[in-house]
Design a protein around this motif. Structure first.
Motif: not given
Length: 317
Positions: A280-281, A273-274, A269-270, A266-267
């Protein structure tokens, strides 16, 4: 898990591979000296000595090189089936990642339909990038292609054990000659290599016959349809070298983020994405699992659980 019996047929140079549960059998001829090399060297190297074995089979179109490749794969790994016969760089990559220890995989007609220089380069880059995975999993790999001279020299000289060159004699198929590691190097570096000459002499020659090693006529028809469709797709959508190169580099960089910085999916991915990197994760998880990320499944279950909790809260409100 399917189990198999493999046995010699007395009085002939044929072998039979039988699926224990169903009793389905396939019987075909294999040169005694080739069989001895597999039994005494190749199979022990893969299963007991933490090595891999990458073979090249080349020859003209319709010469029977795929038939020989299927027979070799089935002998070394009786569990070998159509799911591990691949025709594109992407299929090859995915199958390598999914493969279990000591399994056989055949990259059939590896360069067919890839006529541009950049596309040929793309196939070679895929092969090079996967050599570490092949080694770690101790796989038996057969690469079937029109000529060994299309291969990158690193692969053709240093990462393949032998070359089997398939040819016809007065219109009859089923002949091959073997170039050992030393002979293969001489061939690739020969002054006539640019004109695809097989002028280096080798005395190791053999025969094979046209038995489809993976099953009955229905299974052979499935194989032919899969091969035909792959060729059509390669002609419509040729793999470009940069596509293969950048995808492999992306996957490696994502795995490095995971391994070296201990970041969660998730990190990662974040962060990506930024920077407007659309991934995606789930994709990140799949990429990392291909590199052997043992925590992939546990973290995926944790993320899925968190999503379920969020959904429950949303429903309650």
């Amino acid at each position: 898990m399917k189990t198999f019996k493999k046995y010699n047929n007395e009085g002939t140079n044929t072998i039979t591979i039988e699926e224990t549960k169903t009793g389905k059998k396939v019987t075909y001829f294999i040169e005694p000296w080739i069989k001895a090399k597999f039994d005494n060297k190749v199979i022990p190297d893969i299963t007991k000595k933490d090595k891999d074995a990458v073979m090249v089979i080349d020859g003209n179109e319709g010469s029977g090189k795929s038939t020989l490749g299927l027979q070799w794969c089935k002998y070394v790994d009786p569990s070998f089936d159509l799911s591990r016969v691949v025709f594109t760089p992407d299929e090859f990559r995915e199958t390598i990642y999914r493969a279990k220890q000591h399994q056989a995989i055949m990259f059939d007609e590896a360069f067919t339909g890839f006529s541009s220089r950049s596309a040929l380069s793309g196939v070679n880059k895929t092969l090079i990038s996967l050599m570490m995975q092949i080694r770690q999993k101790n796989l038996f790999i057969v690469i079937v292609l029109p000529t060994i001279f299309l291969l990158d020299k690193y692969i053709s000289i240093f990462r393949t054990r032998v070359l089997a060159h398939v040819y016809e004699v007065r219109g009859r198929r089923g002949f091959f000659k073997i170039y050992s590691s030393r002979k293969k190097k001489q061939l690739v570096l020969h002054k006539d290599a640019k004109i695809f000459s097989y002028g280096v002499y080798t005395k190791k020659k053999g025969r094979f016959y046209g038995v489809f090693a993976l099953g009955d006529e229905k299974e052979e028809e499935r194989y032919r349809k899969k091969k035909e469709e792959a060729l059509k797709n390669s002609e419509r959508n040729p793999m470009m070298g940069k596509t293969v190169k950048y995808r492999a580099q992306r996957d490696i960089m994502i795995y490095v983020l995971r391994k070296e910085l201990k970041l969660s999916y998730k990190k990662i991915e974040t962060i990506l994405n930024d920077y407007e990197f659309d991934i995606s994760y789930v994709q990140i998880r799949n990429i990392c699992s291909r590199f052997g990320d043992k925590e992939a499944k546990e973290e995926a279950e944790k993320i899925d659980k968190e999503k379920e909790n969020i959904d429950e809260i949303d429903n309650e409100s």
